[in-house]
Design an enzyme around this catalytic site. Structure first.
Site, PDB file in Angstrom:
ATOM      1  N   ARG A 177       0.858  -1.183   0.000  1.00 22.32           N
ATOM      2  CA  ARG A 177       0.000   0.000   0.000  1.00 22.32           C
ATOM      3  C   ARG A 177       0.893   1.231   0.000  1.00 22.32           C
ATOM      4  O   ARG A 177       2.103   1.136   0.154  1.00 22.32           O
ATOM      5  CB  ARG A 177      -1.012   0.005   1.156  1.00 22.32           C
ATOM      6  CG  ARG A 177      -0.640  -0.627   2.437  1.00 22.32           C
ATOM      7  CD  ARG A 177       0.181   0.146   3.431  1.00 22.32           C
ATOM      8  NE  ARG A 177       0.028   1.557   3.436  1.00 22.32           N
ATOM      9  CZ  ARG A 177       1.034   2.407   3.606  1.00 22.32           C
ATOM     10  NH1 ARG A 177       2.280   1.964   3.761  1.00 22.32           N
ATOM     11  NH2 ARG A 177       0.850   3.695   3.628  1.00 22.32           N
ATOM     12  N   GLY A 178       0.241   2.394  -0.138  1.00 23.43           N
ATOM     13  CA  GLY A 178       1.015   3.622  -0.302  1.00 23.43           C
ATOM     14  C   GLY A 178       1.135   3.888  -1.796  1.00 23.43           C
ATOM     15  O   GLY A 178       1.464   2.977  -2.571  1.00 23.43           O
ATOM     16  N   ALA A 179       0.847   5.146  -2.182  1.00 25.88           N
ATOM     17  CA  ALA A 179       0.683   5.440  -3.614  1.00 25.88           C
ATOM     18  C   ALA A 179       1.878   5.015  -4.501  1.00 25.88           C
ATOM     19  O   ALA A 179       1.687   4.264  -5.475  1.00 25.88           O
ATOM     20  CB  ALA A 179       0.362   6.921  -3.779  1.00 25.88           C
ATOM     21  N   ARG A 226      -7.355  -0.581  -6.977  1.00 25.29           N
ATOM     22  CA  ARG A 226      -7.677   0.513  -6.040  1.00 25.29           C
ATOM     23  C   ARG A 226      -7.785   1.804  -6.846  1.00 25.29           C
ATOM     24  O   ARG A 226      -6.968   2.041  -7.741  1.00 25.29           O
ATOM     25  CB  ARG A 226      -6.600   0.665  -4.955  1.00 25.29           C
ATOM     26  CG  ARG A 226      -6.586  -0.474  -3.930  1.00 25.29           C
ATOM     27  CD  ARG A 226      -5.675  -0.165  -2.749  1.00 25.29           C
ATOM     28  NE  ARG A 226      -6.278   0.763  -1.807  1.00 25.29           N
ATOM     29  CZ  ARG A 226      -5.593   1.325  -0.808  1.00 25.29           C
ATOM     30  NH1 ARG A 226      -4.312   1.063  -0.632  1.00 25.29           N
ATOM     31  NH2 ARG A 226      -6.196   2.159   0.018  1.00 25.29           N
ATOM     32  N   GLN A 259      -2.085   2.263   9.945  1.00 24.55           N
ATOM     33  CA  GLN A 259      -0.785   2.352   9.266  1.00 24.55           C
ATOM     34  C   GLN A 259       0.222   3.168  10.083  1.00 24.55           C
ATOM     35  O   GLN A 259       1.428   2.928  10.015  1.00 24.55           O
ATOM     36  CB  GLN A 259      -0.939   3.001   7.876  1.00 24.55           C
ATOM     37  CG  GLN A 259      -1.665   2.169   6.853  1.00 24.55           C
ATOM     38  CD  GLN A 259      -3.141   2.467   6.815  1.00 24.55           C
ATOM     39  OE1 GLN A 259      -3.756   2.786   7.831  1.00 24.55           O
ATOM     40  NE2 GLN A 259      -3.754   2.352   5.654  1.00 24.55           N
ATOM     41  N   ASP A 269      -1.918  10.857  -2.043  1.00 25.83           N
ATOM     42  CA  ASP A 269      -2.309   9.802  -2.989  1.00 25.83           C
ATOM     43  C   ASP A 269      -2.666  10.358  -4.361  1.00 25.83           C
ATOM     44  O   ASP A 269      -2.478   9.704  -5.377  1.00 25.83           O
ATOM     45  CB  ASP A 269      -3.470   8.989  -2.420  1.00 25.83           C
ATOM     46  CG  ASP A 269      -2.977   8.109  -1.291  1.00 25.83           C
ATOM     47  OD1 ASP A 269      -2.831   8.619  -0.165  1.00 25.83           O
ATOM     48  OD2 ASP A 269      -2.670   6.932  -1.548  1.00 25.83           O
ATOM     49  N   ASN A 312      -5.397  12.357   0.571  1.00 25.52           N
ATOM     50  CA  ASN A 312      -4.488  11.512   1.358  1.00 25.52           C
ATOM     51  C   ASN A 312      -5.349  10.724   2.339  1.00 25.52           C
ATOM     52  O   ASN A 312      -6.576  10.873   2.368  1.00 25.52           O
ATOM     53  CB  ASN A 312      -3.442  12.378   2.075  1.00 25.52           C
ATOM     54  CG  ASN A 312      -2.299  11.534   2.641  1.00 25.52           C
ATOM     55  OD1 ASN A 312      -1.739  10.697   1.928  1.00 25.52           O
ATOM     56  ND2 ASN A 312      -1.947  11.729   3.893  1.00 25.52           N
ATOM     57  N   LYS A 313      -4.713   9.884   3.114  1.00 23.62           N
ATOM     58  CA  LYS A 313      -5.424   9.000   4.035  1.00 23.62           C
ATOM     59  C   LYS A 313      -6.497   9.736   4.839  1.00 23.62           C
ATOM     60  O   LYS A 313      -6.258  10.852   5.321  1.00 23.62           O
ATOM     61  CB  LYS A 313      -4.390   8.357   4.963  1.00 23.62           C
ATOM     62  CG  LYS A 313      -4.914   7.421   6.011  1.00 23.62           C
ATOM     63  CD  LYS A 313      -5.820   6.328   5.463  1.00 23.62           C
ATOM     64  CE  LYS A 313      -5.166   5.490   4.374  1.00 23.62           C
ATOM     65  NZ  LYS A 313      -6.173   4.633   3.659  1.00 23.62           N
TER      66      LYS A 313
HETATM   67  O1  MRU Z   1      -4.567   3.260   2.029  1.00 26.97           O
HETATM   68  P1  MRU Z   1      -3.076   3.443   1.963  1.00 26.97           P
HETATM   69  O2  MRU Z   1      -2.360   2.940   3.165  1.00 26.97           O
HETATM   70  O3  MRU Z   1      -2.514   2.929   0.673  1.00 26.97           O
HETATM   71  O4  MRU Z   1      -2.911   5.020   1.934  1.00 26.97           O
HETATM   72  C1  MRU Z   1      -1.646   5.595   1.874  1.00 26.97           C
HETATM   73  C2  MRU Z   1      -1.654   6.991   2.307  1.00 26.97           C
HETATM   74  O5  MRU Z   1      -2.642   7.661   2.253  1.00 26.97           O
HETATM   75  C3  MRU Z   1      -0.366   7.510   2.804  1.00 26.97           C
HETATM   76  O6  MRU Z   1      -0.616   8.382   3.844  1.00 26.97           O
HETATM   77  C4  MRU Z   1       0.495   8.219   1.852  1.00 26.97           C
HETATM   78  O7  MRU Z   1       0.593   9.543   2.126  1.00 26.97           O
HETATM   79  C5  MRU Z   1       0.400   8.114   0.430  1.00 26.97           C
HETATM   80  S1  MRU Z   1       1.735   7.153  -0.045  1.00 26.97           S
HETATM   81  C6  MRU Z   1       3.234   7.982   0.226  1.00 26.97           C
END
Ligand code: MRU
Length: 347
Positions: A46-48, A89, A194, A235, A245-246
């Site tokens: 996970r993570g963009a 996703r 996370q 993201d 973002n999250k």
């Molecule tokens: O749902 P996730 O864990 O894939 O989401 C990731 C995020 O939102 C992270 O905070 C992040 O900023 C993006 S990836 C560097």
């Protein structure tokens, strides 16, 4: 301890299973595009930026055993694998960016033999991984001047080495300023934790002093004047600077504004989506209710309760002090400066 978020193994991609961290370090073997799709959907990776890298290897895995005899048929197969992986996703721009790059690579080789195209796709996915590590380092270096001596920094979710090819975006800024940082406050990041599971693990591995707080403690910590800066990842960033973002990032941005704390977003240019005018157009993933109703697999509420579980929120650009990219810092993000810096990313 040294770890790889994603690496190439013996005829398979190996992904560090992030659902098991920090208790167990287990690599999952992905042998085809279906394995990659499930790993992304189930958030083993996970993570963009990390999702983008996994998607790129997924395209190669999807075609490497293809019986296609000519370039045209193989390219059709590449497009099919890209469409399939794109459905894993919806929010992180980096996934679509990487899939488009893989498709373009294949399209640019229309006149080549099938085996040569397959080999080029493997090399392209490997290049995306290698470049991403350098990009994180550059984001870290560019963000360093924003961090003052003895700074206490708050971060959210995980935008570290685990969310990228290595090192990290928001955590990249923190790691590159390590000797100036007195402490990091990591928000736990419900529902999937996370922050508690991954960010704390990464900071502890690099010996950065870290304090874990529940998400609802951020206001009180800021009110006590403890925080000098908030640094988060992204993201997807729209053309005007609105940033997905999250879920919970927007809360933190509002708190930061109220308490006059600078709010920084750290992200590679592959996270920008200039085709989307503002944050209202960013697709927000809705995930399963079970993630909210359970913690560690245990039901914590009434079984049949109605639940909302959006995985991301959008922070309006007015709340963002600056966006830190590998090509430099965008202060007071807006259409003009975002367009200008994005042009530096043309390949
Ligand atoms: O749902 P996730 O864990 O894939 O989401 C990731 C995020 O939102 C992270 O905070 C992040 O900023 C993006 S990836 C560097």
């Amino acid at each position: 301890m040294k770890y790889d978020t994603i690496k190439w193994g013996d005829s398979c991609a190996l992904l560090l299973d992030q659902t098991l961290l920090p208790s167990r370090c287990v690599y999952v073997k992905c042998r085809d595009e279906k394995d990659i799709y499930s790993a992304i959907r189930d958030m083993k990776i996970r993570g963009a930026p990390a999702i983008g890298i996994a998607g790129a290897f997924g395209v190669y895995l999807g075609v490497r055993k293809s019986p296609a005899r000519d370039a045209g048929s193989l390219i059709k197969r590449v497009k099919k694998a890209c469409r399939y992986l794109a459905a894993s996703r919806p929010t992180a721009r980096n996934l679509f960016w990487a899939l488009e790059r893989m498709e373009q690579k294949a399209m640019s080789m229309k006149a080549e033999p099938v085996e040569k195209i397959k080999e080029a796709l493997y090399r392209e996915a490997s290049a995306i991984l290698k470049e991403d590590k350098l990009i994180s380092k550059a984001i870290g270096a560019n963000g360093r001047p924003l961090i003052k001596k003895d700074a206490v920094v708050m971060t959210y979710c995980n935008a570290g080495g685990l969310a990228t090819g290595g090192y990290g975006t928001a955590l990249g800024v923190i790691f590159s300023s390590k000797e100036k940082i007195k402490r990091v406050y990591a928000c736990e990041t419900r529902p999937l934790l996370q922050g508690a599971r991954l960010t704390v693990w990464e900071l502890a591995l690099r010996r950065v002093p870290v304090t874990l707080i529940c998400d609802n403690m951020a206001a009180s910590v800021m009110a006590r004047g403890k925080i000098d800066a908030v640094v988060v990842g992204a993201d997807r960033i729209a053309a005007n600077g609105d940033t997905a973002n999250k879920i919970g990032t927007y809360n933190l941005a509002i708190l930061a504004r109220y308490h006059k704390v600078p709010f920084y977003v750290a992200a590679p240019l592959s996270t920008f989506d200039l085709s989307i005018s503002d944050g209202s157009g960013i697709p927000i993933e809705e995930r399963q209710a079970g993630e909210v109703k359970k913690i560690g697999g245990r039901l914590i509420t009434v079984k049949g309760v109605d639940v909302e579980n959006p995985a991301f929120d959008v922070t309006p650009r007015d709340f963002i002090t600056a966006i830190i990219t590998e090509k430099g810092i965008i202060k007071t993000p807006g259409r003009a400066n975002i367009k200008k810096i994005s042009q530096l990313n043309r390949r």
